[in-house]
Enzyme design. Structure first.
Site, short mmCIF file in Angstrom:
data_model
loop_
_atom_site.label_atom_id
_atom_site.label_comp_id
_atom_site.label_asym_id
_atom_site.label_seq_id
_atom_site.Cartn_x
_atom_site.Cartn_y
_atom_site.Cartn_z
N ASN A 46 0.86 -1.18 0.00
CA ASN A 46 0.00 0.00 0.00
C ASN A 46 0.90 1.24 0.00
O ASN A 46 1.68 1.45 0.94
CB ASN A 46 -0.90 -0.03 1.25
N HIS A 72 1.07 6.21 1.70
CA HIS A 72 1.85 7.14 2.52
C HIS A 72 3.01 7.79 1.77
O HIS A 72 3.60 8.75 2.26
CB HIS A 72 2.30 6.46 3.80
N HIS A 114 -5.46 3.83 -2.03
CA HIS A 114 -6.80 4.20 -1.57
C HIS A 114 -7.11 5.60 -2.07
O HIS A 114 -6.42 6.55 -1.71
CB HIS A 114 -6.79 4.16 -0.02
N ARG A 139 -9.27 8.28 -1.38
CA ARG A 139 -10.24 8.70 -0.35
C ARG A 139 -11.11 9.82 -0.87
O ARG A 139 -10.68 10.61 -1.71
CB ARG A 139 -9.49 9.16 0.92
N ARG A 146 -6.97 13.00 0.66
CA ARG A 146 -5.91 13.48 1.56
C ARG A 146 -4.52 13.00 1.15
O ARG A 146 -3.54 13.63 1.50
CB ARG A 146 -6.20 13.09 3.00
N GLU A 184 -8.42 0.60 -3.11
CA GLU A 184 -9.26 0.68 -1.90
C GLU A 184 -10.21 1.84 -2.06
O GLU A 184 -9.81 2.93 -2.50
CB GLU A 184 -8.38 0.95 -0.67
N THR A 241 -7.84 3.92 7.79
CA THR A 241 -9.08 3.14 7.88
C THR A 241 -9.11 2.41 9.21
O THR A 241 -8.32 1.50 9.42
CB THR A 241 -9.16 2.13 6.71
N GLU A 299 -10.95 -9.10 3.05
CA GLU A 299 -9.67 -8.77 3.66
C GLU A 299 -9.93 -8.65 5.15
O GLU A 299 -10.72 -7.81 5.59
CB GLU A 299 -9.11 -7.46 3.10
N HIS A 354 -3.58 -4.40 7.74
CA HIS A 354 -3.70 -3.25 8.64
C HIS A 354 -2.81 -3.47 9.87
O HIS A 354 -3.01 -4.40 10.62
CB HIS A 354 -5.14 -3.00 9.11
N1 PXP Z 1 -5.69 -2.87 4.11
C1 PXP Z 1 -6.64 -1.90 4.16
C2 PXP Z 1 -8.02 -2.25 3.69
C3 PXP Z 1 -6.33 -0.60 4.61
O1 PXP Z 1 -7.30 0.34 4.65
C4 PXP Z 1 -5.01 -0.31 4.99
C5 PXP Z 1 -4.66 1.06 5.46
O2 PXP Z 1 -4.82 1.98 4.46
C6 PXP Z 1 -4.05 -1.34 4.90
C7 PXP Z 1 -4.42 -2.60 4.49
C8 PXP Z 1 -2.63 -1.10 5.23
O3 PXP Z 1 -2.48 -0.80 6.57
P1 PXP Z 1 -1.06 -0.33 7.11
O4 PXP Z 1 -0.75 0.96 6.43
O5 PXP Z 1 -1.28 -0.20 8.58
O6 PXP Z 1 -0.08 -1.41 6.74
#
Ligand code: PXP
Length: 255
Positions: free
Chosen positions: A7, A10, A47, A49, A53, A74, A105, A155, A196
């Protein structure tokens, strides 16, 4: 081997911290996706959003062009974003709840409470050739609803597992919930991803959960890349995940 979806939200968070409102800036999430794929990840997750953001529309459009593995979008189940996804055609969408005040999330989707709307969106996606995953807590009613809605994947939200990782009794409780949910999903014909809060310390313990196909990991990999670079950060996580090939040894073990 268990698959890794990185992901990259960030990367865009960091760019927006300096360049919000401008048409370009660094670091560029597209370059990050290319590096992650070169390091061997199996998919890229982003994602879009509703508040934009981090990822912007142009990022996602460009990702669709450059991602060679699988693009996992996402998204909230909102009219605007559903229309965007149907046009974009990612390989898979992961439907997540979205609250503007949250940092990321935070909870799972209430699939059981939103069956009609989720069934409609799932059908639209599947008709367009896009796979559907629902991001849910490891809860029996949510797993059952996900199967009824017609999603191919769930998921499992590992946030609570990650949060309680340092407390062995709570960790075992959270793992047991994930194991039960994954077994139930498998029996119902759902494929199971998880994500997550997973990091270089807690991911291996998750191999006790059977039937996992893919882990979606963002924050820990992007954070580590600040110190060691993205290529090494992804390869190190893949190195941990290679050990999932021996995960049968974990099943039934007492964590
Ligand atoms: N899976 C989903 C559905 C998420 O919303 C997120 C966070 O955006 C992640 C995985 C990844 O989480 P993390 O950034 O804590 O690894």
């Amino acid at each position: 081997m268990l698959k890794l979806g990185v992901n990259i939200d960030h990367v865009a968070t960091l760019r927006e911290a300096r360049y919000r409102g401008l048409a370009k800036g660094e670091p560029d999430p597209i370059g990050a996706a290319i590096l992650c794929e070169a390091a061997g990840c199996h998919g890229i997750t982003a994602h879009l959003r509703e508040d934009r953001r981090h990822m912007q529309d142009r990022d996602i459009t460009k990702l669709r062009e450059v991602v060679k593995t699988r693009l996992n979008l996402e998204m909230a189940n909102s009219t605007e974003i559903v229309a965007f996804a149907l046009k974009l055609k990612p390989d898979i969408v992961c439907i997540v709840p979205e609250r503007r005040q949250e940092v990321t999330t935070e909870g799972g989707l209430d699939a059981a409470g939103n069956r009609a709307a989720l069934t409609e969106t799932t059908k639209k996606m599947k008709d367009a050739g896009i796979e559907v995953s629902l991001f849910i807590a490891p809860d029996s009613a949510q797993v059952e609803a996900s199967a009824q809605i017609g999603a191919q994947f769930i998921e499992l939200h590992t946030g609570s597992f990650a949060e309680h990782f340092d407390d062995s009794a709570a960790r075992k409780h959270e793992l047991d919930r994930l194991i039960a949910a994954s077994n139930q999903a498998h029996r119902l014909g759902l494929k199971v991803n998880a994500g997550h809060g997973l990091n270089y310390k807690n991911t291996e313990t998750l191999f006790a959960v059977p039937h996992l196909v893919e882990l979606n990991i963002g924050h820990s990999i992007i954070s580590r890349s600040v110190y060691v670079g993205l290529d090494r950060a992804v390869r190190e996580m893949l190195g941990i995940m290679e050990r999932s090939d021996y995960r049968d040894l974990f099943h039934g073990a007492n964590f």
